[in-house]
Design a protein around this motif. Structure first.
Motif, mmCIF file in Angstrom:
data_model
loop_
_atom_site.group_PDB
_atom_site.id
_atom_site.type_symbol
_atom_site.label_atom_id
_atom_site.label_comp_id
_atom_site.label_asym_id
_atom_site.label_seq_id
_atom_site.Cartn_x
_atom_site.Cartn_y
_atom_site.Cartn_z
ATOM 1 N N LEU A 35 5.533 56.459 13.985
ATOM 2 C CA LEU A 35 5.540 55.069 14.601
ATOM 3 C C LEU A 35 5.270 55.233 16.202
ATOM 4 N N THR A 36 4.372 54.126 16.785
ATOM 5 C CA THR A 36 4.210 53.750 18.154
ATOM 6 C C THR A 36 5.020 52.414 18.530
ATOM 7 N N LEU A 37 5.738 52.957 19.418
ATOM 8 C CA LEU A 37 6.472 51.770 20.045
ATOM 9 C C LEU A 37 5.793 51.437 21.290
ATOM 10 N N HIS A 38 5.347 50.177 21.339
ATOM 11 C CA HIS A 38 4.843 49.477 22.505
ATOM 12 C C HIS A 38 5.867 48.635 23.410
ATOM 13 N N SER A 39 5.494 48.880 24.913
ATOM 14 C CA SER A 39 6.527 48.141 25.526
ATOM 15 C C SER A 39 5.749 47.878 26.919
ATOM 16 N N SER A 40 6.129 46.813 27.721
ATOM 17 C CA SER A 40 5.694 46.711 28.940
ATOM 18 C C SER A 40 6.247 47.808 29.759
ATOM 19 N N GLY A 41 5.786 48.225 30.813
ATOM 20 C CA GLY A 41 6.385 49.227 31.737
ATOM 21 C C GLY A 41 6.477 48.567 33.406
ATOM 22 N N ASP A 42 6.320 47.272 33.405
ATOM 23 C CA ASP A 42 6.423 46.749 34.993
ATOM 24 C C ASP A 42 7.293 45.165 34.806
ATOM 25 N N ARG A 43 7.895 44.899 33.590
ATOM 26 C CA ARG A 43 8.412 43.692 33.664
ATOM 27 C C ARG A 43 9.941 43.622 33.473
ATOM 28 N N VAL A 84 12.078 59.027 11.860
ATOM 29 C CA VAL A 84 10.994 58.097 12.475
ATOM 30 C C VAL A 84 10.311 58.776 13.738
ATOM 31 N N ALA A 85 9.434 59.710 13.586
ATOM 32 C CA ALA A 85 8.989 60.336 14.666
ATOM 33 C C ALA A 85 8.071 59.135 15.652
ATOM 34 N N THR A 86 8.749 58.908 16.761
ATOM 35 C CA THR A 86 8.145 57.750 17.481
ATOM 36 C C THR A 86 7.697 58.061 18.748
ATOM 37 N N SER A 87 6.409 57.779 19.219
ATOM 38 C CA SER A 87 5.878 57.883 20.424
ATOM 39 C C SER A 87 5.878 56.391 21.171
ATOM 40 N N VAL A 88 5.777 56.512 22.490
ATOM 41 C CA VAL A 88 5.931 55.093 23.375
ATOM 42 C C VAL A 88 4.520 55.008 24.112
ATOM 43 N N GLU A 89 3.987 53.852 23.983
ATOM 44 C CA GLU A 89 3.015 53.675 24.972
ATOM 45 C C GLU A 89 3.424 52.349 25.808
ATOM 46 N N THR A 90 3.346 52.366 27.102
ATOM 47 C CA THR A 90 3.737 51.376 27.916
ATOM 48 C C THR A 90 2.502 50.816 28.528
ATOM 49 N N LEU A 91 2.422 49.498 28.762
ATOM 50 C CA LEU A 91 1.328 48.663 29.407
ATOM 51 C C LEU A 91 1.766 47.876 30.359
ATOM 52 N N PRO A 92 0.806 47.356 31.217
ATOM 53 C CA PRO A 92 1.054 46.248 32.290
ATOM 54 C C PRO A 92 1.496 45.273 31.626
ATOM 55 N N GLU A 110 -1.390 42.847 17.633
ATOM 56 C CA GLU A 110 -2.058 44.243 17.440
ATOM 57 C C GLU A 110 -1.293 45.219 17.677
ATOM 58 N N PHE A 111 0.017 44.912 17.515
ATOM 59 C CA PHE A 111 1.238 46.135 17.564
ATOM 60 C C PHE A 111 1.649 46.305 16.164
ATOM 61 N N SER A 112 2.439 47.368 16.009
ATOM 62 C CA SER A 112 3.294 47.660 14.851
ATOM 63 C C SER A 112 4.761 47.441 15.087
ATOM 64 N N MET A 113 5.114 47.764 16.347
ATOM 65 C CA MET A 113 6.638 47.620 16.942
ATOM 66 C C MET A 113 6.537 47.389 18.212
#
Length: 529
Positions: free
Chosen positions: A368-376, A396-404, A416-419
């Motif tokens: 699973l990829t967990l999406h998160s803001s990185g500046d909020r 549940v092997a989880t990677s993280v992608e942070t976005l503005p 667009e995201f799964s989690m």
């Protein structure tokens, strides 16, 4: 530690502000604020996000204001009365002028109500606050009557989130027109000066404002998303105040003689939102072999329960947030209207989590990829990484992608995201805000579930939410809200984790009225007495 007077010698301050600071004067000054999160627009109806709302309050006003404690107070309306269960009358403030000198009237309110649900391409609408609005009509220029589709005892609270814009400046105006300043004509205590997205903003005092004269001739805002850079800017004297000081820097700031910290328990929860919009393959979820799964496992309650039980909320609050948060099993702090005292903070239970995954058909877990803001939000990226480690431990092997934040919000609104790691600030001070906006099924026409970006749907819970929010008796309404909270927590449309504490750091002799809604307002900055 560099002293305040040393900093004055080393750094060039705005001359007017330096004179005011040293003399204790409250006039002819510039206030400089470092903001932790970006303001994505000047259009007060485009994106329902706290940084936008907070900055917008300098320029625009609502019929109903909210104090630092979340309680309602007169704004552009001086009074409101429920004439019947479905009929309200608002008396508007006389003598109010727009920044261009034209008079404010009930027609501007009607125009604003019509504009809110129809702003193109908005990533987070305020329309949920107008869900019960059936008709708004002007009895005269300063009297407005609102007919609701169902009883709505929270109407004044709902309207406190709706900024009023002028018909003459706003009709036909685009969001770009507001961002350029062309349409940014409000009634508020400050007037628009400039906006550079992601960088700086500025306003100047409105000498014709109906309220108390503001202390500051000019207020400049700098977007400083890096926590260390915010602290450095404060200590060097480059800014006079910062929002959301880093939890790791707070001990240092508390020891600085020329800095004061102002805190308040907030009403913002940080939670995880699974995607409910797809039955089949998910874009960021696969089997351990990297191949897409034929069915979305997040639709299985047992999987959501497992993910919840894997989280050590106490560790997130104490270690990641360094005490500036409280663990929670819901999305309101104790004592708030609709808080359910029978819902405990879930204790981490990895063994039960693994068993639930196996029962759901995923004994080996998945990726699973967990999406998160990185500046909020404070520590948003670090919290997401900690959650990923906890989930990985249960398979549940989880990677993280942070976005503005702006990018994250836009993509979230398009499913667009799964989690996602998400957040909601219940600035109304009651549990119904989240129930209505992010738990209730999405219904554009009825203006319900306006921020339900993961498309969770539960018709039975919808009916429960609507019944609670239309109950006029306060005691019964609170019980029904608490019951709806319990039903939501049981089904886990979102996985609550922590409640934030709000903090601001200012240079002496300034003070700040700490707010429950975490808004950073020049109107709340004063001087030590």
């Amino acid at each position: 530690m560099t002293s305040f007077r040393t900093a004055l010698n080393r750094f060039v301050l705005a001359p007017a502000f330096a004179a005011a600071l040293l003399a204790g004067a409250a006039s002819a000054a510039e206030l400089r604020i470092g903001l932790a999160a970006p303001v994505s627009t000047i259009d007060p109806h485009f994106a329902n996000a706290t940084p936008n709302s907070a900055f917008g309050r300098h320029i625009f006003e609502a019929l109903v204001a909210r104090g630092a404690d979340g309680r309602v107070a007169p704004g552009l309306a001086v009074s409101w009365t429920a004439l019947e269960d479905n009929l309200w009358e608002f008396k508007l403030r006389p003598g109010v002028k727009w920044h261009d000198g034209q008079p404010f009237t009930a027609d501007d309110v009607i125009f604003s109500f019509g504009r809110v649900p129809n702003v193109p391409n908005n990533p987070g609408s305020y329309a949920g606050n107008l869900r019960s609005l059936a008709k708004a009509e002007a009895v005269d220029p300063l009297t407005l009557r609102i007919t609701t589709s169902a009883p709505n005892p929270n109407l004044p609270l709902d309207l406190s989130a709706i900024a009023i814009v002028s018909r003459h400046a706003g009709e036909g105006a685009t969001t770009a027109d507001f961002n350029s300043g062309k349409a940014a004509i409000g009634t508020g205590p400050y007037r628009f000066v400039s906006y550079a997205p992601g960088s700086t903003l500025a306003v100047e005092r409105n000498p014709d404002w109906w309220g108390q004269k503001q202390d500051w001739d000019k207020v400049s805002f700098r977007i400083i998303t890096n926590p260390g850079a915010r602290t450095a800017a404060l200590l060097s004297g480059d800014v006079d105040m910062i929002s959301a000081p880093s939890t790791s820097d707070l001990p240092r700031l508390r020891q600085e003689a020329e800095v004061r910290i102002f805190e308040r328990q907030g009403a913002r929860s940080l939670f995880l939102s699974p995607d409910f919009s797809r039955n089949g393959e998910e874009p960021f979820l696969t089997g351990n072999d990297g191949k897409p799964l034929p069915k979305n496992p997040l639709l299985d309650l047992r999987v959501r329960q497992a993910l919840s039980l894997a989280i050590n909320r106490q560790a997130l609050a104490e270690r990641v947030q360094q005490g500036m948060a409280e663990p929670t099993g819901q999305w309101m702090p104790p004592g708030a209207f609709g808080y359910n005292p029978n819902i405990p903070v879930p204790k981490p239970d990895p063994e039960t989590a693994r068993r639930l995954l196996a029962e759901a058909g995923y004994p080996q877990g998945f990726r699973l990829t967990l999406h998160s803001s990185g500046d909020r939000y404070p520590g948003d990226a670090q919290t997401a990484q900690a959650v990923a480690q906890m989930w990985t431990r249960i398979g549940v092997a989880t990677s993280v992608e942070t976005l503005p934040f702006a990018t994250w919000l836009s993509r979230l609104s398009k499913q667009e995201f799964s989690m996602v790691q998400n957040s909601w600030g219940s600035s109304s001070g009651e549990a119904g805000s989240a129930l209505l906006n992010i738990v209730h099924s999405y219904d554009h026409d009825k203006r319900l579930g306006a921020s339900n970006d993961t498309r969770y749907a539960n018709p039975a819970l919808d009916r429960q939410i609507e019944e609670a929010l239309s109950t006029m008796d306060p005691a019964l309404r609170e019980k029904r809200l608490a019951d709806a909270v319990a039903a939501a927590v049981k089904d886990l449309p979102l996985i609550p984790m922590i409640m934030y504490k709000n903090a601001w750091a200012v240079r002496r002799p300034l003070t700040y009225e700490a707010r429950m809604d975490e808004q950073t307002l020049a109107m709340g900055v004063g001087h030590e007495k």
